[in-house]
Design a protein around this motif. Structure first.
Motif, PDB file in Angstrom:
ATOM      1  N   GLU A 336      -4.795 -54.257 -11.778  1.00 27.45           N
ATOM      2  CA  GLU A 336      -4.620 -53.445 -12.514  1.00 27.45           C
ATOM      3  C   GLU A 336      -6.475 -53.483 -13.435  1.00 27.45           C
ATOM      4  OE1 GLU A 336      -1.884 -55.874 -12.445  1.00 27.45           O
ATOM      5  OE2 GLU A 336      -0.197 -55.040 -13.142  1.00 27.45           O
ATOM      6  N   ILE A 337      -6.609 -55.206 -13.305  1.00 24.93           N
ATOM      7  CA  ILE A 337      -8.266 -55.058 -13.491  1.00 24.93           C
ATOM      8  C   ILE A 337      -9.079 -54.081 -12.384  1.00 24.93           C
ATOM      9  CG2 ILE A 337     -10.357 -56.082 -13.591  1.00 24.93           C
ATOM     10  CD1 ILE A 337      -8.676 -58.602 -14.614  1.00 24.93           C
ATOM     11  N   GLY A 338      -8.257 -53.708 -12.028  1.00 21.34           N
ATOM     12  CA  GLY A 338      -9.883 -53.337 -10.554  1.00 21.34           C
ATOM     13  C   GLY A 338      -9.425 -51.804 -10.893  1.00 21.34           C
ATOM     14  N   TYR A 339      -8.158 -51.072 -10.444  1.00 25.42           N
ATOM     15  CA  TYR A 339      -8.053 -49.607 -11.364  1.00 25.42           C
ATOM     16  C   TYR A 339      -8.613 -49.710 -12.659  1.00 25.42           C
ATOM     17  CZ  TYR A 339      -4.539 -48.943  -7.564  1.00 25.42           C
ATOM     18  OH  TYR A 339      -4.010 -49.360  -6.411  1.00 25.42           O
ATOM     19  N   GLY A 340      -8.753 -49.775 -13.334  1.00 24.29           N
ATOM     20  CA  GLY A 340      -9.431 -49.914 -14.336  1.00 24.29           C
ATOM     21  C   GLY A 340     -10.734 -49.921 -14.319  1.00 24.29           C
ATOM     22  N   ALA A 341     -11.542 -51.240 -14.201  1.00 24.11           N
ATOM     23  CA  ALA A 341     -12.644 -50.965 -13.600  1.00 24.11           C
ATOM     24  C   ALA A 341     -13.606 -49.985 -12.849  1.00 24.11           C
ATOM     25  CB  ALA A 341     -13.404 -51.935 -13.079  1.00 24.11           C
ATOM     26  N   ASN A 348     -16.854 -42.178 -16.248  1.00 18.51           N
ATOM     27  CA  ASN A 348     -18.229 -41.639 -17.186  1.00 18.51           C
ATOM     28  C   ASN A 348     -18.644 -41.493 -16.602  1.00 18.51           C
ATOM     29  OD1 ASN A 348     -17.027 -42.242 -20.058  1.00 18.51           O
ATOM     30  ND2 ASN A 348     -15.844 -44.339 -19.292  1.00 18.51           N
ATOM     31  N   TYR A 349     -19.298 -41.750 -15.464  1.00 17.26           N
ATOM     32  CA  TYR A 349     -20.474 -41.618 -14.349  1.00 17.26           C
ATOM     33  C   TYR A 349     -21.674 -40.598 -15.023  1.00 17.26           C
ATOM     34  CZ  TYR A 349     -23.899 -42.133 -10.613  1.00 17.26           C
ATOM     35  OH  TYR A 349     -24.139 -42.544  -9.779  1.00 17.26           O
ATOM     36  N   GLU A 350     -20.979 -39.083 -15.294  1.00 13.51           N
ATOM     37  CA  GLU A 350     -21.974 -38.036 -15.684  1.00 13.51           C
ATOM     38  C   GLU A 350     -23.276 -38.724 -17.074  1.00 13.51           C
ATOM     39  OE1 GLU A 350     -18.779 -35.709 -15.681  1.00 13.51           O
ATOM     40  OE2 GLU A 350     -18.655 -37.236 -16.228  1.00 13.51           O
ATOM     41  N   VAL A 351     -22.826 -40.278 -17.482  1.00 11.59           N
ATOM     42  CA  VAL A 351     -23.994 -40.680 -18.190  1.00 11.59           C
ATOM     43  C   VAL A 351     -24.685 -42.002 -17.591  1.00 11.59           C
ATOM     44  CG1 VAL A 351     -23.091 -39.463 -20.777  1.00 11.59           C
ATOM     45  CG2 VAL A 351     -22.493 -42.075 -20.220  1.00 11.59           C
ATOM     46  N   ALA A 425     -25.974 -53.076 -14.860  1.00 13.17           N
ATOM     47  CA  ALA A 425     -25.508 -52.991 -16.730  1.00 13.17           C
ATOM     48  C   ALA A 425     -24.423 -51.650 -16.875  1.00 13.17           C
ATOM     49  CB  ALA A 425     -26.914 -53.392 -17.537  1.00 13.17           C
ATOM     50  N   GLY A 426     -24.914 -50.816 -16.090  1.00 12.15           N
ATOM     51  CA  GLY A 426     -24.206 -49.445 -16.869  1.00 12.15           C
ATOM     52  C   GLY A 426     -23.000 -49.501 -16.004  1.00 12.15           C
ATOM     53  N   CYS A 427     -23.063 -49.954 -14.580  1.00 11.41           N
ATOM     54  CA  CYS A 427     -21.487 -50.290 -14.214  1.00 11.41           C
ATOM     55  C   CYS A 427     -20.619 -50.812 -15.060  1.00 11.41           C
ATOM     56  CB  CYS A 427     -21.951 -50.899 -12.454  1.00 11.41           C
ATOM     57  SG  CYS A 427     -22.607 -49.867 -11.628  1.00 11.41           S
ATOM     58  N   TYR A 428     -21.189 -52.611 -15.244  1.00 14.72           N
ATOM     59  CA  TYR A 428     -20.124 -53.358 -16.153  1.00 14.72           C
ATOM     60  C   TYR A 428     -19.676 -52.516 -17.279  1.00 14.72           C
ATOM     61  CZ  TYR A 428     -20.483 -57.049 -12.919  1.00 14.72           C
ATOM     62  OH  TYR A 428     -21.040 -57.688 -11.401  1.00 14.72           O
ATOM     63  N   GLN A 429     -20.515 -52.021 -18.022  1.00 17.49           N
ATOM     64  CA  GLN A 429     -20.403 -51.313 -19.356  1.00 17.49           C
ATOM     65  C   GLN A 429     -18.715 -50.525 -19.317  1.00 17.49           C
ATOM     66  OE1 GLN A 429     -21.907 -53.885 -21.840  1.00 17.49           O
ATOM     67  NE2 GLN A 429     -21.895 -51.724 -23.132  1.00 17.49           N
ATOM     68  N   MET A 430     -19.317 -49.688 -18.245  1.00 12.75           N
ATOM     69  CA  MET A 430     -18.347 -48.745 -17.781  1.00 12.75           C
ATOM     70  C   MET A 430     -16.714 -49.116 -17.355  1.00 12.75           C
ATOM     71  SD  MET A 430     -20.551 -45.839 -16.516  1.00 12.75           S
ATOM     72  CE  MET A 430     -21.551 -44.612 -17.424  1.00 12.75           C
ATOM     73  N   MET A 431     -17.055 -49.917 -16.709  1.00 13.89           N
ATOM     74  CA  MET A 431     -15.835 -50.899 -16.538  1.00 13.89           C
ATOM     75  C   MET A 431     -15.005 -51.303 -17.324  1.00 13.89           C
ATOM     76  SD  MET A 431     -17.695 -52.393 -12.522  1.00 13.89           S
ATOM     77  CE  MET A 431     -16.473 -53.625 -12.127  1.00 13.89           C
ATOM     78  N   LEU A 432     -15.453 -52.099 -18.212  1.00 11.94           N
ATOM     79  CA  LEU A 432     -15.092 -52.585 -19.419  1.00 11.94           C
ATOM     80  C   LEU A 432     -14.804 -51.610 -19.732  1.00 11.94           C
ATOM     81  CD1 LEU A 432     -15.055 -54.984 -20.485  1.00 11.94           C
ATOM     82  CD2 LEU A 432     -16.845 -54.793 -22.115  1.00 11.94           C
ATOM     83  N   GLU A 433     -15.126 -50.234 -20.089  1.00 14.80           N
ATOM     84  CA  GLU A 433     -13.852 -49.642 -20.953  1.00 14.80           C
ATOM     85  C   GLU A 433     -13.092 -49.216 -20.435  1.00 14.80           C
ATOM     86  OE1 GLU A 433     -15.056 -45.417 -22.683  1.00 14.80           O
ATOM     87  OE2 GLU A 433     -14.286 -44.928 -21.242  1.00 14.80           O
ATOM     88  N   LEU A 509     -21.110 -41.370 -23.543  1.00 13.20           N
ATOM     89  CA  LEU A 509     -21.839 -42.247 -24.072  1.00 13.20           C
ATOM     90  C   LEU A 509     -21.950 -43.396 -24.217  1.00 13.20           C
ATOM     91  CD1 LEU A 509     -25.098 -41.802 -23.154  1.00 13.20           C
ATOM     92  CD2 LEU A 509     -25.445 -41.071 -25.914  1.00 13.20           C
ATOM     93  N   GLU A 510     -20.045 -43.790 -25.165  1.00  7.31           N
ATOM     94  CA  GLU A 510     -20.324 -45.003 -26.177  1.00  7.31           C
ATOM     95  C   GLU A 510     -20.020 -45.703 -25.070  1.00  7.31           C
ATOM     96  OE1 GLU A 510     -20.206 -45.264 -29.473  1.00  7.31           O
ATOM     97  OE2 GLU A 510     -21.534 -43.331 -29.277  1.00  7.31           O
ATOM     98  N   SER A 511     -19.408 -44.928 -23.618  1.00 10.83           N
ATOM     99  CA  SER A 511     -18.656 -46.374 -22.847  1.00 10.83           C
ATOM    100  C   SER A 511     -20.373 -47.592 -22.821  1.00 10.83           C
ATOM    101  CB  SER A 511     -18.394 -46.157 -21.945  1.00 10.83           C
ATOM    102  OG  SER A 511     -19.441 -45.690 -21.395  1.00 10.83           O
ATOM    103  N   LEU A 512     -21.368 -47.349 -23.105  1.00  9.17           N
ATOM    104  CA  LEU A 512     -22.840 -47.873 -22.778  1.00  9.17           C
ATOM    105  C   LEU A 512     -23.468 -48.729 -23.928  1.00  9.17           C
ATOM    106  CD1 LEU A 512     -25.221 -44.914 -20.635  1.00  9.17           C
ATOM    107  CD2 LEU A 512     -23.549 -47.096 -19.837  1.00  9.17           C
ATOM    108  N   LYS A 513     -23.081 -48.149 -24.893  1.00 10.71           N
ATOM    109  CA  LYS A 513     -23.078 -48.564 -26.220  1.00 10.71           C
ATOM    110  C   LYS A 513     -22.740 -49.691 -26.509  1.00 10.71           C
ATOM    111  CE  LYS A 513     -25.096 -45.081 -29.558  1.00 10.71           C
ATOM    112  NZ  LYS A 513     -24.897 -43.581 -29.771  1.00 10.71           N
ATOM    113  N   GLN A 514     -21.711 -49.751 -25.874  1.00 12.71           N
ATOM    114  CA  GLN A 514     -20.361 -50.601 -26.393  1.00 12.71           C
ATOM    115  C   GLN A 514     -21.429 -51.889 -26.841  1.00 12.71           C
ATOM    116  OE1 GLN A 514     -17.069 -51.091 -24.427  1.00 12.71           O
ATOM    117  NE2 GLN A 514     -17.460 -50.691 -22.417  1.00 12.71           N
ATOM    118  N   GLY A 515     -20.791 -53.033 -27.906  1.00 11.14           N
ATOM    119  CA  GLY A 515     -21.245 -53.692 -27.353  1.00 11.14           C
ATOM    120  C   GLY A 515     -22.889 -54.441 -27.724  1.00 11.14           C
ATOM    121  N   GLY A 516     -23.749 -52.968 -28.000  1.00  8.88           N
ATOM    122  CA  GLY A 516     -25.204 -52.873 -28.483  1.00  8.88           C
ATOM    123  C   GLY A 516     -25.745 -53.334 -26.641  1.00  8.88           C
TER     124      GLY A 516
END
Length: 632
Positions: A336-341, A348-351, A425-433, A509-516
């Motif tokens: 489930e974690i893998g599919y979400g990531a 969100n790849y456009e950003v 960094a961007g990959c991990y941010q989007m995976m988290l969302e 873009l919010e996926s990148l900005k989460q957590g500052g």
């Protein structure tokens, strides 16, 4: 010769240890702080080692002041607020860079520089690539543990009873680095290169002569530096070298690849900079030129910097669990974690794309037919029990049924000069969302597999309705261009189009900005910098190179050896030459129209004209090749 010191681990960063080590290696004469700006450029600040040894504690705890003129921090380090400090990183591995052309008189050893990775500080904030990946790493781990506490089913299905059983979340990153080497001043024979590539004459073949020597020396140097190389081989591009009468290599022009062991994200990105330096030093010392450009030669395979991303949990009982992998690889593609990531990156790849691909050179690589991704689409495999590798997609899931710990994502779009710190960094941010969305949905792996395999028009709890996200076909051969656009969306074609997505997709873009992790200031600085470089490269470097191409296209036939066909072909070429380069009283050339659009800040027009120019340069080169073949 005494064995050289190549790196120092953080356990030895005490005053006494450092003084002892450096006094025993007196050929290390300098210390340099390596900060990495938003453009991925590393600083090299040479400081005599005696100043470092004089007060090590003070050196490591206080920043070295500089100004923003030497680093790429657009609209951050401004003319009236240019102070940028370099703060040493006491957690990273330090390594020694040797100048083998400068020999220390007392020891007979090459002079060394102690390289200390550092952070760029502006207004008391880390504003550099190293700071961003560090923050992404920390935020991902903290957030994942919170998700597991709120939605325990996400780990229960992996055989983890409780979040309290987890000692640590481990993020791993690595890159594959492709590059071209050639003897200086050699000009590419496009036809020979294209034929050799089509026939796969170079791919995985045995290296010879100086190329083999350099490749072997590079691997040895990397091992000494504590980087563990895993694979080195010829890539698809290149032509066989020739040997001169005195036994030396002539006309070397080959594409190579080196990959090395995974590391935590920040160390992995530092390693990539080090690997590029080692490659450059070794091959240059043997009279060969190295380029890490994404597309150094048109019509021939470009070079990639594929980025691998992994996530695992270390448990109190000593087990390590790959969080992307299902409990049984024979029953599912992902957890489930893998599919979400994976969904998070795809949606969100456009950003993320503007960060991955920020130069015209990188866009030149992303064209159909060269094993470089064009569309935002992933592959899972043809069957659970038979892992496959589809090289035409953006993201692949690397699976090995015998080694579930090695499961990871491979992002195929980065080039060797993409800023891997920001890409990871961007990959991990989007995976988290995406992981958050899947956790809230409560869906199991079978339903999630159907979700990511949805067709265009199918509704989804998370993914967009009018897109498809998974495909196991060769998308270049299986679909027409029109069909690809309909299924996977319109890919950006220029730097301007890519940067425009940062304004167009504010929600993503919010996926990148989460957590500052990525702030508005950082994102804007990156965008402004990319657009500034794009304009300058377009109006100077790209046009200047195209001028050389146009001036090199000359009339070859004469009245004695011509046919009417030659005249027709030449007239078509001549018309294109005028259209591209020649201004008249009634019409401006394509070159001039591009420069005018940039001067008038009409970047949309400049972007469209750049595409027109590329098409016409391709057309004129193809016409000229046909024309020349018919001349005696």
């Amino acid at each position: 010769m005494k064995e050289l010191l190549y790196f120092i681990e953080k356990e030895n960063y005490t005053d006494d240890e450092l003084k002892t080590v450096l006094s025993e290696n007196s050929n290390i004469k300098f210390v340099s702080l390596m900060g990495v700006d938003l453009g991925g450029n590393a600083t090299d600040v040479k400081i005599p080692i005696n100043l470092f040894l004089k007060d090590i504690k003070k050196f490591l705890s206080s920043a070295i002041q500089t100004d923003g003129s030497s680093v790429e921090l657009y609209e951050i380090a401004t003319l009236n607020n240019a102070k940028v400090d370099l703060m040493p990183d006491s957690e990273a591995r330090w390594y020694i860079d040797y100048n083998k052309e400068n020999i220390d008189e007392n020891t007979g050893l090459p002079v060394g520089t102690l390289i200390i990775p550092a952070y760029l500080i502006h207004d008391n904030k880390k504003v550099c690539s190293r700071g961003i990946i560090e923050k992404a790493d920390e935020y991902f781990k903290e957030s994942l543990l919170k998700i597991f506490r709120e939605y325990p089913h996400m780990i229960n299905n992996l055989g983890i009873d409780s979040v309290d059983d987890i000692v640590d979340i481990s993020l791993t990153t690595a890159t594959e680095l492709e590059f071209w080497v050639n003897t200086p001043e050699d000009k590419a024979n496009l036809e020979k290169l294209y034929v050799s590539q089509s026939l796969k004459e170079q791919y995985w073949k045995r290296t010879h002569g100086v190329i083999r020597t350099c490749l072997e020396k590079t691997l040895s140097e990397l091992q000494k530096l504590g980087i563990e190389p895993e694979l080195a081989h010829k890539e698809v591009g290149g032509i066989p070298s020739s040997i001169s009468i005195d036994g030396k290599i002539n006309h070397a022009m080959e594409q190579l690849e080196i990959s090395w062991k995974f590391a935590r994200p920040l160390q992995a990105c530092d390693n990539e900079l080090l690997v590029r330096n080692v490659i450059d030093d070794v091959f240059s010392s043997h009279g060969l030129e190295v380029t890490f450009k994404a597309k150094p030669i048109e019509k021939v395979a470009g070079s990639g910097g594929h980025t691998h991303i992994g996530v695992s949990a270390n448990l109190k009982d000593g087990r390590g669990i790959n969080l992307l992998a299902p409990k049984k690889l024979e029953d599912d593609y992902l957890s489930e974690i893998g599919y979400g990531a994976l969904m998070g990156i795809l949606k969100n790849y456009e950003v993320l794309s503007p960060i991955v691909t920020s130069t015209s050179d990188e866009f030149n690589r992303l064209v159909p037919g060269f094993e470089a991704p064009v569309c935002t689409v992933a592959t899972l495999g043809h069957a659970y029990e038979i892992p496959s590798r589809n090289r035409s997609v953006l993201i692949g899931v690397i699976r090995d049924l015998k080694s579930p710990r090695n499961m990871r994502f491979e992002l195929r779009s980065p080039s060797p000069l993409s800023n891997t710190y920001l890409v990871a960094a961007g990959c991990y941010q989007m995976m988290l969302e995406g992981i958050k969305a899947v956790a809230k949905s409560g869906l199991d792996t079978k339903v999630l597999e159907k979700e990511i395999s949805k067709d265009v028009g199918d509704e989804s709890f998370y993914l967009e309705k009018d897109r498809a996200y998974r495909d196991e076909n060769n998308i270049f051969n299986y679909y027409t261009e029109e069909e690809r656009v309909k299924r996977f969306g319109v890919p950006p074609r220029t730097v301007f189009e890519n940067m425009k997505n940062l304004d167009k997709h504010k929600d993503k873009l919010e996926s990148l900005k989460q957590g500052g992790v990525f702030t508005d200031i950082i994102i804007n600085s990156f965008k402004v910098g990319a657009l500034d470089k794009w304009q300058k490269q377009l109006t100077s470097r790209i046009i200047r190179n195209d001028v050389k191409i146009i001036r090199g296209i000359e009339k070859r036939h004469t009245n004695d050896n011509m046919d009417a066909l030659d005249e027709v072909n030449w007239n078509a070429i001549s018309d294109l030459k005028y259209d591209i380069m020649k201004d008249t009283l009634t019409k401006k050339s394509l070159f001039t129209r591009i420069k005018d659009a940039i001067n008038e800040k009409d970047y949309e027009a400049a972007s469209n004209l750049q595409l027109e120019l590329k098409d016409k340069i391709d057309e004129i080169q193809e016409l000229y090749l046909v024309y020349k073949k018919n001349i005696f």
